[in-house]
Design an enzyme around this catalytic site. Sequence first.
Site: not given
Length: 602
Positions: A267, A294, A311
């Site tokens: 990520c 994250h 995202d």
Amino acid sequence: MSNLQQVLSMLKQNTKEHYKEVERLLEKVINNILKDPKNVKLRTLKKSNVTVSQKILKSPGGVECLKLMGFQESDSDFTLPLHAPLQHLELIKENISVENVFKETPVEKVLHKVELPKFSSKYTNKFLQEVEHRFHLARIHDDVALQDQAKELICEAGIEAKAIQSMRSIQKNVLAGDLEDPNISMQEVLLSELLAWFKNDFFSWVDSPKCEKCDSPTKFSHMSTDSELLKYTDRVEIHNCTVCNASTPFARFNDLNILLATRKGRCGEWANTFTLFCRAMGWEARHVYDETDHVWTEVYSVAQKRWLHCDSCEAALDTPLMYESGWNKKLSYIIAYSGEDLQDVTWRYSSRHKEVLSRRKKCTEIELVSAICSLRNERQKGLSETRREYLNKRVLCELIEMMVEKEATEKDKKGRTSGSMAWRLSRGETKRDFEGKIWKISDTNIFSLKYCTSLDQYLVNNEKIKNFSDGVFKMNGVFRKEEKDWRNAYLCREETVSVGSITWAFQVDFDQKSIDEIIIYFDYTTYEDGNVTVSLKNENKRVDFIKGQKELKTFDFSNSKYIEITATLTGGSGSVYWQHAQLFRQSLDSEKFPFTVEIKLK
């Protein structure tokens, strides 16, 4: 970037093992044509051919490679015209070898050093030091040379074409009354397409790299302290092969120049690169850091005058509550950073503000607000008065927006999809099982349920209900997939799920009545050795569809008051085995119902 480079970049998104077969087939097509160039049959590739469809057309870069050769697409096939120059075939043949497509660009050749001002924190609190340091690093996304480099890599024409197509489809459904007007702007549609392209065609997720020695799976062992490996980053993981035990390093790069070349990571690498891409598209974007491990992006919507959650790992747009509601995260601090602004955006991502506040113990709230205001004011000193005034008004509107606790939607409740299932489960960020709706049948003689995949909509006794998951009783590893290129939609397994299942439940909630006859149409499609089994059952009886059967009429559950319909998806081959068993596949332009249930009562 040339068209050839773009195609090679897309081909690299395949797994190395899968691409070997793609290369073999492409070379076979090219050699056949070069040997007999006037043979029209050799110049035609039928879409109905399973090998062509699964191995070339559905592989990243496959269609683009054919078009670069000169093939022209029709509804049923790809054809190379007789007047197409054969030099294009020879050029492709020279460049599509596994060795060429998967060659690694030496790090030394991609370095373009961006000089940021020297950094020295003015805070003693460790958390505030980290906030200041990330704000300092956020300037990297404003580097014009980096933005230009990223812009060359974006398949902008293709993204724009798909965005226009999506917008037209939305408008068509709104006019037909099948969709409530989402009041969506072209910027948002483009952003959605950019997310899909980035996830599906550009960047690759890596849990553990393949073994450099034998190409087998590896498992994380430890962090490296080798100075040579740490030359361009301060974090290099060492993964040991599960077969030969050889060690393979996996560098976690922060340098965007390197990431634009390697195009892989988790990520951190994804969000860092995607934020740059959004800036390259001319949008205002922020790099968002969540202290519970994250990272993602926010893009400012000019039409809606608010920040949109993006995202890239999930290709998720504007579903900010998914981390708390879907991933089960215990949120604490979420800070958004850009070159000229930073903001505590925690409250946008939670519907449980008091609970989150109880976990924020790294500094006092007054200390955090003071630090953010101080850092923001210092960074904005060089801006024009007009720009500062605009940013201040935007901050005020944002703070007002985040004061309201919002309820999670069904999209917010979805678990994590990026990373292997084992990795996601170990982090507690996904739900393997799902349980929900039981359709209650009352005060009617005939109950009718229909589902349209293209619209993702149920029609239940003439009432429209959106989202397939809203009508499901149990679900394990199944999701709705849209193929934007092929304009198809269907239900299939999530990646890494070997056995997927989905169940619909029906209960007669009427004392004087019970089930008489059940009539079902259940469409499904399989490829390679993919398999779908369908069954009806309750606590006393089970009836299975015969293999290949898609329609069933039965009185076997007569006098019952409860029935379940379950489909199980298994099998498949290669890296896309999970797509080889599909439920309710249909064109995005279709409004037919590939799944219907009619229950007659007595």
